[in-house]
Design an enzyme around this catalytic site. Structure first.
Site, PDB file in Angstrom:
ATOM      1  N   SER A 206      41.890 -10.254 -41.229  1.00  0.00           N
ATOM      2  CA  SER A 206      42.242 -11.458 -40.458  1.00  0.00           C
ATOM      3  C   SER A 206      42.276 -11.174 -38.958  1.00  0.00           C
ATOM      4  CB  SER A 206      43.600 -12.000 -40.918  1.00  0.00           C
ATOM      5  OG  SER A 206      43.535 -12.451 -42.243  1.00  0.00           O
TER       6      SER A 206
ATOM      7  N   ASN B  37      40.002 -13.962 -49.979  1.00  0.00           N
ATOM      8  CA  ASN B  37      41.205 -13.182 -50.256  1.00  0.00           C
ATOM      9  C   ASN B  37      41.843 -12.512 -49.053  1.00  0.00           C
ATOM     10  OD1 ASN B  37      41.052 -13.643 -53.099  1.00  0.00           O
ATOM     11  ND2 ASN B  37      39.408 -12.148 -53.193  1.00  0.00           N
ATOM     12  N   TYR B  38      41.055 -12.201 -48.018  1.00  0.00           N
ATOM     13  CA  TYR B  38      41.598 -11.375 -46.943  1.00  0.00           C
ATOM     14  C   TYR B  38      41.596 -12.027 -45.565  1.00  0.00           C
ATOM     15  CZ  TYR B  38      41.315  -7.846 -50.550  1.00  0.00           C
ATOM     16  OH  TYR B  38      41.470  -7.160 -51.723  1.00  0.00           O
ATOM     17  N   ILE B  39      40.659 -12.911 -45.289  1.00  0.00           N
ATOM     18  CA  ILE B  39      40.651 -13.593 -43.988  1.00  0.00           C
ATOM     19  C   ILE B  39      41.517 -14.842 -44.104  1.00  0.00           C
ATOM     20  CG2 ILE B  39      39.229 -14.857 -42.338  1.00  0.00           C
ATOM     21  CD1 ILE B  39      36.919 -12.988 -43.038  1.00  0.00           C
TER      22      ILE B  39
END
Length: 905
Positions: free
Chosen positions: A657, A862-864
């Site tokens: 992110s 899932n991650y950003i």
């Protein structure tokens, strides 16, 4: 202790094999320094996921899964991570831990060193264009160097921001304290009161509350329909779209009182109680098994056999999936299936031949499941061939039957339920190299299911003749029903859908936790860089693990039992999972999450390489733990001392992110929608590369790229035909525009053209056939007489005419003008439009090719932080539909509605 013993950083342990000594002697450290050239931070190296392993200079590469892996005994002896500790100092704040003068000096030197700011070590990466890494296309700087510079830039910015945030919070705290003191001296005479310092410009700066915990922020005003319309994603333009948009906005305005914007609800705390009232209708069970027709049998050793109903059902599990070669050609899958199959056969008396004689089924090789497979293939074909109206009717009936289970009432609000269907019985497939693949998943009965529901609500009725295992009223649980499956003994839960408030809040908290980490990341990195040289083995192992988790996105890993898949994470790495190649290359090769092979070859700091060499020092061998004085719980406890709730997995979310936020802040996306989407994907790709979110190239990738190229070639052929029409209308154009303009592309030879023409004619025939069938279905549904085949033959004349036209063009070399009122200018305009489509498709193909080794979906979903994608969508006026599918738009509804283009991570 003798000097020889002191030189060996390992001791024998009866329970855990070879275990490292508590401390690392200076003699061992110095010996390693001489053996390994150390120059502090090293240049970046290669990172080849799933690639070949070259001959190793030090350790011979070893494969995974050879024999059973020894169960690792937890160093915490069953305690939770809150109780466990890797050292006696773990319970003390970092600032109060013992530190020698030499260590203190090292810390000071590290803080002053410019190198201490250099974080993530980059790797050699899949091919990326210069634009993807923020460099000019004519840059002479190697890709690796550019990525390192990018990473250093991002991480130095992270350190700078972390310090700025802490200073800001410190100032705000001092200001609040000053205000309290000021309020307390209201009764003091004015002359004796402490006067505040004058502001530089006389203007009070508005403090941002972006980092203030949600419950402390000022309560926002209720969202209006106008605000909601502004927050909504861009939509397609046009009359129809405008009509839909107006209707949607009207509907939202009408439902304004009903919409619950939980992310703005400051009153809702984060206590353990998740609900007060809960109502639902339970779960949907799969249909009972229906026996095969009497002429469909399993054949054993050439003899058709009749099986008991339970055994026949298990036989159909295997027989129906013979086309899944990935599974039925897997020896482990077949072995596990046949073991479970014979267990059922033993209980039910095996099979009987046509005369009633018992046939013992003892060898898998003698079983022929082909008749069963053929039956299911026929049934699948019949279902596929059903008229659209009948398919629609069947779906409507299914939806109607399941409607009562699709929603629940949670604290008085209607919420969609996610997986309300109980899994049907079948064969467990697993992922990767799961050791239990092929085992029989048994039918789940109501007696195994626990229902969670409000005490005042009526519990759903169990199916006739059955009862629930238990009825609970767990206000701290977000599940509606649960049961234990028989393969791994795992619990399955019925939860709310991804777009529900509860699921949305879970995602929101996850990304807010990553946002909070940006305040502490600089201290964490400085501390683990210092502890990489600690004399205490536990501290050095912990620092090395955090380095690997932060730099290379390794998962922390949990301890596994003997009967579980041999999956590994950083803390549970074994001797054979890490191969060292001097001077500083580390090869990871193990089964990661979902039993999928993780292979990565990376270059690390010289100190980290030295540490791993110490952790692998003889007499350690295959099966011994590398991080033998570290557990996941101890690691997470240490991280929690920096920030409440910080665990190893937060680093992946933070790194992705934060990197994306930096890239978007500097981005200037321009051009059409396709070009803007590519710009976003380029940034996403860079995040995936820098954060190590890679994947193996899909088997279908080559065919997919080839198909796209064929489409582009088809457009090029179409453009050439239109140019030939122009020449047919005005032969003088050849002189005006030049003969080169009208030349056919060299690679589109006559062989290709004839094949493409045949494809176009066949495509036309298929379209006509589908339209004919659809029209007939509509007539049938309306009770009218269907059209006869003669009508289809007449419609097919259009395709026949097209084939004749192509034949004539190939013979004469001329293309007749198509359409009424056609002019040369119109045709030239058509050529321009075709070339615009070609350019768009080329961008899409280049994008797809660039993504083949990078898991963009993994990063994006899932991650950003999804709010960053929303920011891009609003900032550059790209419809959110281009990034999020309908399902994801529902899942991230909170993100779409909660931020504007000026929001920052």
């Amino acid at each position: 202790m003798s000097s020889s013993e002191d030189d060996t950083p390992l001791v024998k342990s009866a329970s855990n094999g070879v275990k490292s000594r508590d401390r690392i002697s200076k003699k061992v450290d110095q010996a390693m320094d001489k053996a390994i050239p150390s120059n502090g931070h090293v240049e970046p190296g290669v990172s080849i996921r799933m690639g070949p392993v070259d001959d190793m200079d030090v350790d011979a590469p070893q494969t995974n899964g050879n024999g059973k892996r020894k169960a690792r005994t937890s160093l915490t002896n069953g305690r939770t991570y809150k109780e466990a500790s890797s050292s006696e100092d773990d319970d003390k704040p970092l600032s109060k831990r013992r530190r020698t003068s030499q260590q203190a000096k090292r810390v000071q030197e590290d803080s002053e060193s410019e190198d201490s700011d250099v974080p993530l070590r980059a790797r050699k990466l899949p091919k990326a264009s210069a634009a993807q890494i923020g460099e000019e296309s004519d840059s002479d700087t190697p890709l690796n160097d550019r990525l390192v510079k990018e990473k250093e830039k991002i991480e130095k910015a992270a350190e700078k921001e972390a310090k700025a945030i802490r200073n800001k919070e410190k100032a705000a705290s001092a200001k609040r304290k000053s205000k309290v003191e000021s309020d307390s001296d209201d009764d003091v005479p004015l002359a004796k009161k402490k006067q505040p310092a004058k502001k530089a410009n006389g203007v009070k700066k508005q403090e941002s509350d972006s980092d203030v915990p949600l419950k402390k922020k000022a309560a926002p005003k209720k969202a209006t329909a106008k605000a909601k319309a502004k927050a909504a994603p861009p939509v397609k333009k046009g009359k129809a779209a405008a009509k839909d948009e107006e209707t949607e906005q009207d509907r939202e305005a009408d439902e304004e009182e009903e919409e619950y914007r939980w992310w703005e609800d400051t009153a809702k705390g984060d206590g353990t109680k998740k609900w007060s009232t809960l109502e639902h209708n339970g779960v949907v069970f799969p249909p009972e098994y229906e026996l095969l027709p009497k002429d469909v049998k399993l054949i054993y050793d050439g003899v058709p056999v009749t099986l008991h109903k339970d055994a026949e059902e298990v036989a159909t599990f295997y027989g129906s999936m013979l086309n899944s070669t990935h599974n039925v050609e897997n020896p482990t899958f077949n072995k596990n299936f046949f073991e479970d199959f014979t267990t059922v056969l033993d209980k039910t008396g095996h099979g009987k031949d046509s005369k009633g004689n018992t046939i013992k089924i003892k060898k898998f090789e003698k079983c022929d499941f082909k008749p069963i497979f053929d039956f299911f293939e026929t049934e699948r074909a019949k279902k596929k061939a059903l008229p659209a109206a009948e398919k629609k009717a069947l779906k409507a009936a299914k939806d109607e039957a399941e409607a009562p289970y699709m929603f629940c009432t949670w604290d008085g609000r209607k919420q969609k339920v996610g997986n309300f269907r109980v899994e049907p019985p079948g064969l467990f497939r697993g992922r990767g190299e799961h050791p239990k693949t092929g085992k029989v998943k048994k039918r789940v009965l109501p007696e195994q299911i626990t229902i969670n529901i409000g005490k005042e609500s009526k519990a759903p009725e169990a199916p006739a003749g059955h009862k629930w295992k238990e009825i609970k009223h767990d206000h701290e649980g977000t599940w509606l029903a649960m049961w234990q499956e028989n393969i791994n003994g795992a619990y399955k839960y019925v939860m709310l859908a991804a777009n529900s408030d509860i699921k949305g809040q879970s995602d929101y908290k996850k990304f807010e936790k990553a946002r909070e980490l940006k305040k502490h990341i600089d201290r964490i990195r400085k501390d683990y860089q210092r502890d990489l040289k600690s004399e205490k083995m536990a501290d050095r192992q912990r620092a090395t693990a955090i380095y690997l988790i932060d730099q290379f996105a390794l998962r922390a890993g949990n301890e596994k039992g003997e009967d579980e898949a041999d999956t590994v994470g950083c803390c549970s790495l074994k001797f054979q999972h890490v191969t060292l190649k001097p001077p500083n290359i580390v090869v990871f090769d193990f089964l990661g999450k979902d039993s999928i092979r993780f292979y990565d070859e990376v270059q690390v700091d010289a100190q980290v390489f030295k540490n791993l060499k110490i952790f692998k020092k003889a007499p350690k061998t295959e099966g011994d733990d590398i991080f033998d004085r570290l557990t996941t719980s101890a690691l997470n406890k240490h991280l929690n001392s920096y920030m409440n709730g910080l665990t190893a997995k937060v680093f992946r979310t933070y790194n992705a992110s934060w990197t994306m936020a930096r890239l978007l802040r500097e981005m200037k996306a321009a051009g059409n929608i396709a070009e803007k989407v590519k710009a976003y994907n380029d940034a996403n790709r860079e995040v995936a590369i820098l954060c190590n979110h890679k994947r193996t190239v899909a088997a279908s990738h080559g065919a997919s790229i080839e198909k796209m190229q064929e489409k582009i070639n088809g457009l090029r052929y179409q453009a050439w035909r239109v140019k030939m029409m122009m020449l047919n209308m005005d032969p003088k154009l050849k002189k005006k525009k030049g003969a080169e303009y009208f030349e056919r592309p060299e690679d589109l030879d006559m062989e290709w053209i004839k094949a493409h023409q045949e494809f176009l004619v066949e495509e036309q025939r298929q379209k006509i056939t589908k339209k004919f069938e659809k029209d007939n279905e509509k007539l049938k549904a309306e009770g009218e007489k269907e059209m006869k085949k003669k009508e289809l033959d007449e419609r097919m004349e259009v395709a026949d005419e097209l084939a004749a036209k192509f034949k004539k063009e190939n013979k004469t070399g001329k293309v007749d003008v198509e359409g009424k009122g056609t002019t040369v200018d119109k045709l030239e305009g058509n050529v321009d439009k075709i070339f615009q489509r070609i350019e768009t498709m080329k961008i899409q193909m280049e994008d797809k090719e660039g993504n083949k080794e990078v898991a963009l979906g993994t990063s994006k979903i899932n991650y950003i932080d999804p709010r960053l994608t929303v920011v891009f969508s609003k900032k550059f006026d790209v419809p959110i539909e281009r990034f999020f599918s309908k399902t994801l738009r529902e899942k991230f509804d909170w993100a779409i509605k909660s931020v504007e283009e000026d929001w920052e991570f």
